[in-house]
Design a protein around this motif. Structure first.
Motif, short mmCIF file in Angstrom:
data_model
loop_
_atom_site.label_atom_id
_atom_site.label_comp_id
_atom_site.label_asym_id
_atom_site.label_seq_id
_atom_site.Cartn_x
_atom_site.Cartn_y
_atom_site.Cartn_z
N ASP A 59 0.96 -1.19 -0.09
CA ASP A 59 0.01 0.15 -0.03
C ASP A 59 0.97 1.13 -0.09
OD1 ASP A 59 -2.08 1.56 0.11
OD2 ASP A 59 -2.37 1.14 2.20
N ILE A 60 0.39 2.33 -0.64
CA ILE A 60 1.21 3.45 -0.59
C ILE A 60 1.01 4.51 0.57
CG2 ILE A 60 1.27 5.89 -1.69
CD1 ILE A 60 2.53 3.97 -3.58
N GLN A 61 -0.36 4.58 0.99
CA GLN A 61 -0.32 5.47 2.21
C GLN A 61 -0.71 4.55 3.62
OE1 GLN A 61 -3.52 7.98 1.21
NE2 GLN A 61 -1.88 9.56 0.53
N THR A 85 -3.30 1.27 -4.14
CA THR A 85 -3.55 2.81 -3.46
C THR A 85 -4.97 2.97 -3.59
OG1 THR A 85 -2.76 4.87 -2.70
CG2 THR A 85 -2.73 4.02 -5.10
#
Length: 126
Positions: A59-61, A85
């Motif tokens: 995942d990015i965030q 994401t």
């Protein structure tokens, strides 16, 4: 002699996403370990030199280290990274792909596409 089943590390702060991806990967014969943060994954990666997944779905965030930072710390490991994401931003996508990401998928993504990109990352064409 039996071949070791490839395994994927799934790193996402959302438990339901981790569970769903692990189930999906299992359904096509891949095993998966799940981690709730980039920090948790890197702790395992750094602590056990033999721990090397065939691919990482990242995942990015996330709280703590974000996906791009985890990717940066894995640079040179040769482990393919597939980003997922819910907050698609062109600049972030370009950064991830420029740093060597195997794929970048926006949530919600099609299960078949995830399976296809994971398989391609684990067994790249010659």
């Amino acid at each position: 002699m039996s071949k070791v089943k490839p395994f994927v590390a799934v790193v996402d702060d959302d438990e339901s996403v981790r569970r769903a991806i692990k189930r999906l990967l299992r359904s096509v014969g891949l095993s998966a370990d799940t981690f709730k943060s980039g920090d948790e994954f890197l702790d395992m990666f750094d602590a056990i030199p033999a721990y090397r997944p065939d691919c990482i779905v990242l995942d990015i965030q996330m709280p703590g280290l974000n996906g791009l930072e985890v990717q940066r710390r894995l640079a040179g490991s040769g482990i393919p990274v597939i980003f997922i994401t819910a907050h698609d931003e062109i600049g972030i996508r370009e950064q991830a792909l420029a740093a060597g990401a195997a794929a970048y998928l926006r949530k919600p993504f099609d299960d078949e596409i995830l399976i296809r990109v994971v398989r391609a990352a684990i067994h790249p064409p010659p």
